[in-house]
Design an enzyme around this catalytic site. Structure first.
Site, mmCIF file in Angstrom:
data_model
loop_
_atom_site.group_PDB
_atom_site.id
_atom_site.type_symbol
_atom_site.label_atom_id
_atom_site.label_comp_id
_atom_site.label_asym_id
_atom_site.label_seq_id
_atom_site.Cartn_x
_atom_site.Cartn_y
_atom_site.Cartn_z
ATOM 1 N N HIS A 267 -27.208 45.271 -14.542
ATOM 2 C CA HIS A 267 -28.004 45.220 -13.237
ATOM 3 C C HIS A 267 -28.989 47.177 -14.300
ATOM 4 O O HIS A 267 -29.948 47.429 -13.868
ATOM 5 C CB HIS A 267 -27.039 45.936 -12.351
ATOM 6 N N GLU A 268 -28.260 47.433 -14.194
ATOM 7 C CA GLU A 268 -28.683 49.253 -14.611
ATOM 8 C C GLU A 268 -30.009 48.993 -15.610
ATOM 9 O O GLU A 268 -30.552 49.710 -16.029
ATOM 10 C CB GLU A 268 -27.870 50.921 -15.082
ATOM 11 N N HIS A 271 -33.033 47.808 -14.823
ATOM 12 C CA HIS A 271 -34.054 48.929 -14.488
ATOM 13 C C HIS A 271 -35.388 49.556 -15.309
ATOM 14 O O HIS A 271 -35.997 49.588 -15.472
ATOM 15 C CB HIS A 271 -33.507 50.000 -14.039
ATOM 16 N N HIS A 277 -34.717 47.060 -7.578
ATOM 17 C CA HIS A 277 -33.833 47.083 -6.435
ATOM 18 C C HIS A 277 -34.451 46.007 -5.922
ATOM 19 O O HIS A 277 -35.550 45.774 -5.175
ATOM 20 C CB HIS A 277 -33.135 47.982 -5.672
ATOM 21 N N CYS A 278 -33.903 44.353 -6.117
ATOM 22 C CA CYS A 278 -34.249 43.072 -5.572
ATOM 23 C C CYS A 278 -33.623 43.331 -3.943
ATOM 24 O O CYS A 278 -32.878 43.687 -3.012
ATOM 25 C CB CYS A 278 -33.766 42.523 -6.042
ATOM 26 N N CYS A 283 -28.773 38.912 -5.192
ATOM 27 C CA CYS A 283 -29.445 38.922 -6.718
ATOM 28 C C CYS A 283 -28.661 40.069 -7.008
ATOM 29 O O CYS A 283 -27.941 41.084 -6.714
ATOM 30 C CB CYS A 283 -30.776 39.402 -6.926
ATOM 31 N N CYS A 302 -31.603 36.207 -9.131
ATOM 32 C CA CYS A 302 -32.383 35.573 -8.295
ATOM 33 C C CYS A 302 -33.152 35.415 -9.118
ATOM 34 O O CYS A 302 -33.711 35.179 -10.064
ATOM 35 C CB CYS A 302 -32.687 36.231 -6.592
ATOM 36 N N CYS A 305 -36.561 37.300 -9.625
ATOM 37 C CA CYS A 305 -36.219 38.292 -10.569
ATOM 38 C C CYS A 305 -35.848 37.731 -11.879
ATOM 39 O O CYS A 305 -35.918 38.075 -12.853
ATOM 40 C CB CYS A 305 -34.771 39.015 -10.458
#
Length: 363
Positions: A267-268, A271, A277-278, A283, A302, A305
């Site tokens: 996740h990070e 970025h 952020h989705c 997601c 998702c 993304c």
């Protein structure tokens, strides 16, 4: 740009339900050039990505909000569709020369059963499958003292914390100039960004390509009275005496902690690639305010993304899913001799989902 969506009450939850047209535009765009790019994708890839705007899709579902403390409820943000991502002049882009993701472990990891080396290899291999086509390099772990960061004892939770901003400065200096796309620090010690804040899960400088993330609060016992990382004394610590970190508690690395670590790390790093952020569908790039919300996020992206990431790296989607499946099924080469198996029990639902995606891609 803020896109409108309908919010329907469903028991105690709210469901964010975008229209099919809104999701289709977010995925494909109305820009002629970007539509052509989409049309040039393999037909099987488009078949999977089109699941984004299929109302009865079992692969990609609407986001559910369970309380007002959930991220979207408490942090209103503009949405980011594929076109906005693609045209963002400020996002970091990997190149053939700068294509390595560096991971810097800070402080102690592992326990008597799982060594730091094993845990780092699991994270490395997962990250290489997720960011398929890029290499991930684990740097030698460093003690907190090497970073020169400020630290404190949290007055509420009585655990040690290290200063996120200081760690970003340290990582910026350590970022290899030859081949690094980014460098991220990971630690089992809690973080804080400034004295007035209670804690922060992580912090990043997207323009510098550096980030620092803590897995401390992903320990199932962190918020319990029995948490072993609590200090008996909450007195102010000498600023240069790092001996307090010697032998400091590190949580047991079990399947749930590994799952949470994989989610947070990818996740990070997302970025740093420029993914916001989705807010389209469930997601891994959804924001999260607390552990319960983080656990609700799926392990992967998702379709919207996923298309962003594919355009940044250039992988074949089917090969990426095969790599993710291989990670969930594979054992470390020397694990059998040590009697140590990768703890993937918590990934069972994720594995079944990946198989369904591959079924679509391989039809």
């Amino acid at each position: 740009m803020l896109l409108a969506f309908s919010v329907f009450p469903f028991g105690q939850m709210k469901v964010i339900k975008h229209s099919e047209q809104v999701l289709k535009t977010a995925l494909i765009s109305k820009n002629t050039q970007l539509v052509k790019l989409y049309e040039n994708l393999e037909s099987r890839e488009k078949c999977l990505l089109n699941e984004a705007f299929q109302p009865d899709s079992v692969l990609f579902r609407p986001i559910t909000l369970h309380s007002e403390s959930d991220w979207i409820s408490s942090h209103p943000e503009p949405t980011q569709d594929f076109e906005q991502f693609y045209n963002d002049p400020y996002r970091s882009r990997p190149t053939s020369q700068k294509s390595a993701i560096y991971v810097q472990p800070i402080g102690s990891f592992g326990d008597t059963k799982v060594s730091t080396e094993d845990y780092m290899k699991w994270l490395k291999d997962y990250c290489e499958a997720f960011y398929y086509g890029l290499s991930v390099k684990i740097l030698e772990p460093v003690p907190v003292s090497h970073t020169g960061c400020a630290f404190r004892v949290n007055e509420y939770t009585c655990n040690l914390q290290i200063h996120a901003g200081d760690l970003l400065k340290y990582l910026k200096k350590k970022k290899p100039k030859e081949d690094a796309f980014c460098i991220v620090g990971i630690t089992m010690i809690d973080l804080y960004p400034r004295e007035s804040w209670n804690f922060v899960f992580g912090q990043a400088s997207l323009t510098e390509g550096v980030g620092i993330f803590s897995f401390a609060r992903y320990d199932s016992d962190f918020y319990s009275a029995s948490y072993k990382g609590r200090l008996k004394s909450v007195k102010k610590l000498p600023s240069a005496d790092y001996s307090v970190f010697d032998g400091y508690y590190t949580p047991t690395i079990n399947s749930m902690l590994l799952l949470r670590s994989c989610k947070t790390l990818t996740h990070e790093i997302g970025h740093i690639f420029g993914l916001h952020h989705c807010q389209w569908l469930q997601c891994v790039m959804q924001g999260s305010n607390h552990l319960e919300e983080s656990d609700r996020r799926p392990l992967d992206l998702c379709p919207i993304c996923l298309r962003k990431l594919q355009s940044a790296i250039g992988f074949h989607i089917v090969e990426r899913y095969q790599a993710l499946l291989g990670w969930m099924d594979a054992e470390l080469g020397n694990e059998a001799m040590k009697g140590l198996l990768k703890p993937v029990e918590a990934f069972k639902e994720c594995r079944e989902w990946v198989l369904k995606c591959l079924d679509v891609l391989q039809k």
